[in-house]
Design a protein around this motif. Structure first.
Motif, PDB file in Angstrom:
ATOM      1  N   LEU A  28      12.580  -7.791  -2.070  1.00  0.00           N
ATOM      2  CA  LEU A  28      11.612  -7.905  -0.978  1.00  0.00           C
ATOM      3  C   LEU A  28      10.195  -8.190  -1.488  1.00  0.00           C
ATOM      4  CD1 LEU A  28      12.754  -4.979   1.357  1.00  0.00           C
ATOM      5  CD2 LEU A  28      13.262  -7.416   1.588  1.00  0.00           C
ATOM      6  N   LEU A  29      10.093  -8.897  -2.593  1.00  0.00           N
ATOM      7  CA  LEU A  29       8.779  -9.177  -3.168  1.00  0.00           C
ATOM      8  C   LEU A  29       7.882  -9.939  -2.197  1.00  0.00           C
ATOM      9  CD1 LEU A  29       6.874  -9.053  -5.571  1.00  0.00           C
ATOM     10  CD2 LEU A  29       7.981 -11.106  -6.486  1.00  0.00           C
ATOM     11  N   ALA A  55      12.390   1.289  -2.951  1.00  0.00           N
ATOM     12  CA  ALA A  55      11.450   0.657  -3.882  1.00  0.00           C
ATOM     13  C   ALA A  55      10.351   1.630  -4.292  1.00  0.00           C
ATOM     14  CB  ALA A  55      10.847  -0.593  -3.253  1.00  0.00           C
ATOM     15  N   GLY A  56       9.922   2.463  -3.362  1.00  0.00           N
ATOM     16  CA  GLY A  56       8.896   3.449  -3.688  1.00  0.00           C
ATOM     17  C   GLY A  56       9.352   4.419  -4.770  1.00  0.00           C
ATOM     18  N   GLU A  57      10.624   4.797  -4.734  1.00  0.00           N
ATOM     19  CA  GLU A  57      11.153   5.699  -5.750  1.00  0.00           C
ATOM     20  C   GLU A  57      11.363   4.961  -7.072  1.00  0.00           C
ATOM     21  OE1 GLU A  57      11.188   8.920  -4.710  1.00  0.00           O
ATOM     22  OE2 GLU A  57      10.400   7.869  -2.960  1.00  0.00           O
ATOM     23  N   ILE A  58      11.739   3.699  -7.007  1.00  0.00           N
ATOM     24  CA  ILE A  58      11.884   2.901  -8.228  1.00  0.00           C
ATOM     25  C   ILE A  58      10.533   2.712  -8.911  1.00  0.00           C
ATOM     26  CG2 ILE A  58      12.437   0.592  -9.094  1.00  0.00           C
ATOM     27  CD1 ILE A  58      14.669   0.519  -7.004  1.00  0.00           C
ATOM     28  N   ALA A  59       9.489   2.490  -8.117  1.00  0.00           N
ATOM     29  CA  ALA A  59       8.145   2.322  -8.682  1.00  0.00           C
ATOM     30  C   ALA A  59       7.709   3.565  -9.451  1.00  0.00           C
ATOM     31  CB  ALA A  59       7.145   2.016  -7.564  1.00  0.00           C
ATOM     32  N   ARG A  60       8.180   4.730  -9.029  1.00  0.00           N
ATOM     33  CA  ARG A  60       7.849   5.979  -9.730  1.00  0.00           C
ATOM     34  C   ARG A  60       8.757   6.215 -10.931  1.00  0.00           C
ATOM     35  NH1 ARG A  60       8.288  10.729  -7.919  1.00  0.00           N
ATOM     36  NH2 ARG A  60       9.901  10.442  -6.331  1.00  0.00           N
ATOM     37  N   ASN A  61       9.587   5.216 -11.236  1.00  0.00           N
ATOM     38  CA  ASN A  61      10.526   5.305 -12.366  1.00  0.00           C
ATOM     39  C   ASN A  61      11.524   6.440 -12.209  1.00  0.00           C
ATOM     40  OD1 ASN A  61       9.452   3.081 -13.766  1.00  0.00           O
ATOM     41  ND2 ASN A  61       7.871   4.356 -14.711  1.00  0.00           N
ATOM     42  N   ALA A 111       0.834  -1.213   0.000  1.00  0.00           N
ATOM     43  CA  ALA A 111       0.000   0.000   0.000  1.00  0.00           C
ATOM     44  C   ALA A 111       0.862   1.253   0.000  1.00  0.00           C
ATOM     45  CB  ALA A 111      -0.927  -0.010   1.210  1.00  0.00           C
ATOM     46  N   ASP A 112       1.987   1.205   0.711  1.00  0.00           N
ATOM     47  CA  ASP A 112       2.845   2.385   0.772  1.00  0.00           C
ATOM     48  C   ASP A 112       3.447   2.698  -0.596  1.00  0.00           C
ATOM     49  OD1 ASP A 112       4.199   4.177   3.056  1.00  0.00           O
ATOM     50  OD2 ASP A 112       5.637   3.814   1.457  1.00  0.00           O
ATOM     51  N   ILE A 113       3.928   1.691  -1.283  1.00  0.00           N
ATOM     52  CA  ILE A 113       4.499   1.913  -2.609  1.00  0.00           C
ATOM     53  C   ILE A 113       3.418   2.366  -3.590  1.00  0.00           C
ATOM     54  CG2 ILE A 113       5.691   0.816  -4.546  1.00  0.00           C
ATOM     55  CD1 ILE A 113       7.092  -0.969  -2.479  1.00  0.00           C
ATOM     56  N   ALA A 114       2.247   1.757  -3.509  1.00  0.00           N
ATOM     57  CA  ALA A 114       1.144   2.147  -4.394  1.00  0.00           C
ATOM     58  C   ALA A 114       0.714   3.586  -4.148  1.00  0.00           C
ATOM     59  CB  ALA A 114      -0.036   1.202  -4.194  1.00  0.00           C
ATOM     60  N   PHE A 115       0.800   4.036  -2.900  1.00  0.00           N
ATOM     61  CA  PHE A 115       0.403   5.396  -2.558  1.00  0.00           C
ATOM     62  C   PHE A 115       1.221   6.424  -3.342  1.00  0.00           C
ATOM     63  CE2 PHE A 115       0.772   9.179   0.236  1.00  0.00           C
ATOM     64  CZ  PHE A 115      -0.569   9.538   0.278  1.00  0.00           C
ATOM     65  N   GLY A 116       2.484   6.128  -3.570  1.00  0.00           N
ATOM     66  CA  GLY A 116       3.332   7.051  -4.316  1.00  0.00           C
ATOM     67  C   GLY A 116       3.006   7.124  -5.797  1.00  0.00           C
ATOM     68  N   LEU A 117       2.108   6.249  -6.274  1.00  0.00           N
ATOM     69  CA  LEU A 117       1.749   6.216  -7.694  1.00  0.00           C
ATOM     70  C   LEU A 117       0.392   6.844  -7.977  1.00  0.00           C
ATOM     71  CD1 LEU A 117       2.856   2.522  -8.387  1.00  0.00           C
ATOM     72  CD2 LEU A 117       4.148   4.606  -8.871  1.00  0.00           C
ATOM     73  N   ALA A 146       1.518  -4.148 -10.867  1.00  0.00           N
ATOM     74  CA  ALA A 146       2.723  -4.558 -11.593  1.00  0.00           C
ATOM     75  C   ALA A 146       3.914  -3.686 -11.195  1.00  0.00           C
ATOM     76  CB  ALA A 146       2.477  -4.475 -13.093  1.00  0.00           C
ATOM     77  N   ARG A 147       3.686  -2.380 -11.069  1.00  0.00           N
ATOM     78  CA  ARG A 147       4.763  -1.460 -10.659  1.00  0.00           C
ATOM     79  C   ARG A 147       5.245  -1.786  -9.249  1.00  0.00           C
ATOM     80  NH1 ARG A 147       5.047   4.074 -12.174  1.00  0.00           N
ATOM     81  NH2 ARG A 147       4.329   4.338 -14.314  1.00  0.00           N
ATOM     82  N   VAL A 148       4.311  -2.053  -8.351  1.00  0.00           N
ATOM     83  CA  VAL A 148       4.662  -2.367  -6.971  1.00  0.00           C
ATOM     84  C   VAL A 148       5.493  -3.641  -6.914  1.00  0.00           C
ATOM     85  CG1 VAL A 148       3.746  -3.094  -4.727  1.00  0.00           C
ATOM     86  CG2 VAL A 148       2.712  -1.158  -5.936  1.00  0.00           C
TER      87      VAL A 148
END
Length: 222
Positions: free
Chosen positions: A116-117, A138-144, A87-93, A105-107
């Motif tokens: 850490l999948l 990972a949150g920053e990577i998800a945002r490309n 949820a935290d990583i998705a929040f950044g998207l 998929a991004r998460v």
């Protein structure tokens, strides 16, 4: 010759009129390289990162960076705001208006990048300090994000976890052609970077080969 991912030219900043923190500071970092920034306490390292991230405005000078740029704080609890890892990583998207499958998929891809999948559903409170820092990355990577700036990310970690994290970031930089600027006080971390800067009296006082800077600073500590 690779292009620069970060260009800083004659950057000046002060909190008080007669107390400059940065004074005509200039440097560049090539795309796809991992550089570290050192300096004494109060030398302006964190201020410089805040300027790079656009959280502060310089008094003079200009900054050019490849976008998007991601910022990883010293304390990950300052940027992990949702109850679970996924949820935290998705929040950044949220701003990207992705579909649910695209977000998932991004998460998953970002978590896989930091190894850490399997923690996608793990509560944030149940993570170790090192895991929290990797989730923040990972949150920053998800945002490309193409550029990562990291403000002493190992400061709160035990020695073994410190080395694991710096190795992880180096791997991400090289495998994904990212660019990273990492602030540190730990000279052993210089073994993992492509180059290093030394911030002195508001300017870059030395730069280049990290092993040369390491030897210089080790001598000064004796």
């Amino acid at each position: 010759m690779s292009q620069n991912a970060i260009n800083v030219n004659n950057l000046s900043f002060n909190w008080q009129i007669n107390t400059p923190i940065l004074d005509s500071c200039s440097f560049s970092i090539p795309q796809g390289e991992f550089w570290m920034l050192l300096g004494a306490n109060g030398s302006g390292k964190s201020t410089l990162l805040n300027l790079l991230a656009g959280l502060l405005e310089p008094r003079e000078g200009n900054i050019e960076t490849i976008q998007p740029l991601g910022f990883v704080f010293q304390n990950p609890d300052r940027q992990l705001v949702m109850p679970t890892v996924g949820a935290d990583i998705a929040f950044g998207l949220v701003r990207e208006n992705l579909t649910y499958p695209e977000t998932l998929a991004r998460v998953r891809e970002a978590l896989n990048a930091v190894g850490l999948l399997d923690l996608q559903r793990r509560p944030i409170y149940a993570l170790s300090g090192g895991q929290k820092q990797r989730i923040a990355i990972a949150g920053e990577i998800a945002r490309n994000c193409q550029v990562l700036i990291l403000d002493e990310p190992t400061a709160l970690l035990d020695p073994d976890t410190q080395i694991e994290l710096v190795q992880q970031v180096r791997t991400l930089v090289k495998e994904r052609n990212l660019t990273a600027l990492w602030v540190t006080h730990r000279l052993n971390e210089l073994d993992y970077c492509d180059g290093a800067f030394l911030l002195e009296r508001g300017k870059i006082g030395d730069r280049g080969d990290p092993q040369r800077l390491k030897r210089r600073l080790e001598k000064e500590e004796k």
